[in-house]
Design a protein around this motif. Structure first.
Motif, PDB file in Angstrom:
ATOM      1  N   ALA A  35       0.818  -1.217   0.000  1.00 38.62           N
ATOM      2  CA  ALA A  35       0.000   0.000   0.000  1.00 38.62           C
ATOM      3  C   ALA A  35       0.850   1.265   0.000  1.00 38.62           C
ATOM      4  O   ALA A  35       0.441   2.288  -0.566  1.00 38.62           O
ATOM      5  CB  ALA A  35      -0.946   0.000   1.198  1.00 38.62           C
ATOM      6  N   LEU A  36       2.045   1.217   0.578  1.00 39.67           N
ATOM      7  CA  LEU A  36       2.901   2.406   0.627  1.00 39.67           C
ATOM      8  C   LEU A  36       3.454   2.817  -0.736  1.00 39.67           C
ATOM      9  O   LEU A  36       3.960   3.921  -0.890  1.00 39.67           O
ATOM     10  CB  LEU A  36       4.055   2.192   1.610  1.00 39.67           C
ATOM     11  N   ALA A  37       3.347   1.956  -1.734  1.00 37.46           N
ATOM     12  CA  ALA A  37       3.800   2.299  -3.090  1.00 37.46           C
ATOM     13  C   ALA A  37       2.772   3.149  -3.837  1.00 37.46           C
ATOM     14  O   ALA A  37       3.053   3.627  -4.935  1.00 37.46           O
ATOM     15  CB  ALA A  37       4.099   1.031  -3.882  1.00 37.46           C
ATOM     16  N   TYR A  38       1.601   3.350  -3.246  1.00 39.11           N
ATOM     17  CA  TYR A  38       0.516   4.090  -3.883  1.00 39.11           C
ATOM     18  C   TYR A  38       0.346   5.446  -3.214  1.00 39.11           C
ATOM     19  O   TYR A  38       0.567   5.583  -2.011  1.00 39.11           O
ATOM     20  CB  TYR A  38      -0.784   3.273  -3.807  1.00 39.11           C
ATOM     21  N   SER A  39      -0.051   6.424  -3.993  1.00 31.59           N
ATOM     22  CA  SER A  39      -0.268   7.753  -3.428  1.00 31.59           C
ATOM     23  C   SER A  39      -1.414   7.691  -2.410  1.00 31.59           C
ATOM     24  O   SER A  39      -2.271   6.797  -2.491  1.00 31.59           O
ATOM     25  CB  SER A  39      -0.571   8.765  -4.536  1.00 31.59           C
ATOM     26  N   PRO A  40      -1.460   8.610  -1.455  1.00 32.47           N
ATOM     27  CA  PRO A  40      -2.504   8.568  -0.432  1.00 32.47           C
ATOM     28  C   PRO A  40      -3.923   8.560  -1.003  1.00 32.47           C
ATOM     29  O   PRO A  40      -4.824   7.980  -0.406  1.00 32.47           O
ATOM     30  CB  PRO A  40      -2.251   9.828   0.397  1.00 32.47           C
ATOM     31  N   ASN A  41      -4.125   9.164  -2.158  1.00 33.87           N
ATOM     32  CA  ASN A  41      -5.460   9.199  -2.765  1.00 33.87           C
ATOM     33  C   ASN A  41      -5.514   8.376  -4.056  1.00 33.87           C
ATOM     34  O   ASN A  41      -6.318   8.646  -4.940  1.00 33.87           O
ATOM     35  CB  ASN A  41      -5.894  10.640  -3.018  1.00 33.87           C
ATOM     36  N   SER A  42      -4.674   7.356  -4.147  1.00 31.49           N
ATOM     37  CA  SER A  42      -4.605   6.505  -5.331  1.00 31.49           C
ATOM     38  C   SER A  42      -5.981   5.943  -5.690  1.00 31.49           C
ATOM     39  O   SER A  42      -6.779   5.607  -4.810  1.00 31.49           O
ATOM     40  CB  SER A  42      -3.636   5.349  -5.074  1.00 31.49           C
ATOM     41  N   GLY A  53      -7.567   5.376  -2.180  1.00 33.30           N
ATOM     42  CA  GLY A  53      -6.749   5.627  -1.007  1.00 33.30           C
ATOM     43  C   GLY A  53      -6.090   4.394  -0.428  1.00 33.30           C
ATOM     44  O   GLY A  53      -6.516   3.269  -0.653  1.00 33.30           O
ATOM     45  N   ARG A  54      -5.030   4.645   0.305  1.00 33.58           N
ATOM     46  CA  ARG A  54      -4.219   3.563   0.862  1.00 33.58           C
ATOM     47  C   ARG A  54      -4.987   2.675   1.831  1.00 33.58           C
ATOM     48  O   ARG A  54      -4.750   1.471   1.883  1.00 33.58           O
ATOM     49  CB  ARG A  54      -3.005   4.139   1.585  1.00 33.58           C
ATOM     50  N   GLU A  55      -5.873   3.248   2.625  1.00 31.38           N
ATOM     51  CA  GLU A  55      -6.599   2.433   3.595  1.00 31.38           C
ATOM     52  C   GLU A  55      -7.447   1.384   2.884  1.00 31.38           C
ATOM     53  O   GLU A  55      -7.442   0.214   3.271  1.00 31.38           O
ATOM     54  CB  GLU A  55      -7.475   3.303   4.498  1.00 31.38           C
ATOM     55  N   GLN A  56      -8.166   1.783   1.838  1.00 31.25           N
ATOM     56  CA  GLN A  56      -8.964   0.818   1.084  1.00 31.25           C
ATOM     57  C   GLN A  56      -8.076  -0.200   0.376  1.00 31.25           C
ATOM     58  O   GLN A  56      -8.421  -1.385   0.284  1.00 31.25           O
ATOM     59  CB  GLN A  56      -9.870   1.522   0.077  1.00 31.25           C
ATOM     60  N   ASN A 108      -2.666  -1.070 -16.115  1.00 28.14           N
ATOM     61  CA  ASN A 108      -2.202   0.245 -16.556  1.00 28.14           C
ATOM     62  C   ASN A 108      -1.930   1.055 -15.304  1.00 28.14           C
ATOM     63  O   ASN A 108      -2.782   1.150 -14.427  1.00 28.14           O
ATOM     64  CB  ASN A 108      -3.270   0.934 -17.415  1.00 28.14           C
ATOM     65  N   TRP A 109      -0.723   1.597 -15.239  1.00 29.56           N
ATOM     66  CA  TRP A 109      -0.283   2.355 -14.066  1.00 29.56           C
ATOM     67  C   TRP A 109       0.029   3.790 -14.462  1.00 29.56           C
ATOM     68  O   TRP A 109       0.602   4.049 -15.513  1.00 29.56           O
ATOM     69  CB  TRP A 109       0.997   1.774 -13.494  1.00 29.56           C
ATOM     70  N   GLU A 110      -0.303   4.716 -13.560  1.00 34.59           N
ATOM     71  CA  GLU A 110       0.075   6.121 -13.722  1.00 34.59           C
ATOM     72  C   GLU A 110       0.689   6.587 -12.408  1.00 34.59           C
ATOM     73  O   GLU A 110       0.136   6.326 -11.335  1.00 34.59           O
ATOM     74  CB  GLU A 110      -1.156   6.963 -14.055  1.00 34.59           C
ATOM     75  N   PHE A 111       1.830   7.289 -12.511  1.00 33.68           N
ATOM     76  CA  PHE A 111       2.610   7.677 -11.335  1.00 33.68           C
ATOM     77  C   PHE A 111       2.646   9.183 -11.149  1.00 33.68           C
ATOM     78  O   PHE A 111       2.583   9.939 -12.117  1.00 33.68           O
ATOM     79  CB  PHE A 111       4.055   7.162 -11.475  1.00 33.68           C
ATOM     80  N   MET A 117       2.273   5.386  -7.232  1.00 34.38           N
ATOM     81  CA  MET A 117       1.241   5.103  -8.214  1.00 34.38           C
ATOM     82  C   MET A 117      -0.049   5.817  -7.816  1.00 34.38           C
ATOM     83  O   MET A 117      -0.577   5.612  -6.731  1.00 34.38           O
ATOM     84  CB  MET A 117       1.010   3.600  -8.315  1.00 34.38           C
ATOM     85  N   ARG A 118      -0.540   6.670  -8.715  1.00 33.16           N
ATOM     86  CA  ARG A 118      -1.776   7.399  -8.416  1.00 33.16           C
ATOM     87  C   ARG A 118      -2.999   6.756  -9.069  1.00 33.16           C
ATOM     88  O   ARG A 118      -4.125   7.047  -8.693  1.00 33.16           O
ATOM     89  CB  ARG A 118      -1.661   8.859  -8.804  1.00 33.16           C
ATOM     90  N   ARG A 119      -2.763   5.877 -10.047  1.00 35.31           N
ATOM     91  CA  ARG A 119      -3.880   5.177 -10.685  1.00 35.31           C
ATOM     92  C   ARG A 119      -3.417   3.790 -11.108  1.00 35.31           C
ATOM     93  O   ARG A 119      -2.336   3.623 -11.666  1.00 35.31           O
ATOM     94  CB  ARG A 119      -4.381   5.934 -11.905  1.00 35.31           C
TER      95      ARG A 119
END
Length: 155
Positions: A35-42, A53-56, A108-111, A117-119
């Motif tokens: 989860a830490l590899a993803y932005s807080p609002n991914s 978001g990371r929690e989900q 598909n990843w967007e950073f 990773m934001r998406r």
């Protein structure tokens, strides 16, 4: 917030490195680490699940790896451009009844500029396999360097 190199814009080498880091993290089956590899609002679409978001993401991965036992994943770079990477992947697991599956998919990843990773958009199909059809054998954790990749396995 700390950076997660490599960061965009990606070169072929840095995109391959990012894919391998993601594969290794997912093979740890540690939802917090992943989860830490993803932005807080991914934002995610994983099959028919939509997460934000990371929690989900943490909750989703915790449930996933409680159901998908002995999970082993291979990822391979498909394409990259700027802040985006496309991968194909396959993973094997068994359910709590001992039924084995191989899942195939594309992501598909967007950073963001920090390499988070934001998406993530994932399309995945499951194929039930017999235990004798398994191809991914290694102890939990990163895939050994000498284990064949997807292309070498003909997947």
């Amino acid at each position: 917030m700390p950076s997660r190199p490599p960061v965009p814009p990606f070169t072929h080498e840095s995109a391959v490195e990012k894919v391998l880091k993601a594969e290794n993290a997912w093979n740890s089956r540690d939802p917090q680490q992943v989860a830490l590899a993803y932005s807080p609002n991914s934002e995610w679409r994983n099959r028919a699940s939509f997460l934000r978001g990371r929690e989900q993401i943490f909750e989703f991965l915790t449930q996933k790896w409680n159901k998908e036992r002995d999970y082993r994943l291979l990822k391979e770079l498909w394409a990259f451009d700027g802040d985006r990477i496309a991968v194909r992947f396959a993973y094997e697991f068994h359910d709590n009844s001992g039924n084995w599956y191989r899942a195939y998919g594309n992501e598909n990843w967007e950073f963001d500029e920090d390499g988070l990773m934001r998406r993530r958009i994932a399309s995945i199909n499951d194929l039930r396999i017999s235990e004798s059809e398994r191809k991914f054998f290694w102890p939990q954790g990163p895939r050994p360097a000498d284990h064949p990749g997807l292309s070498e396995l003909g997947l």
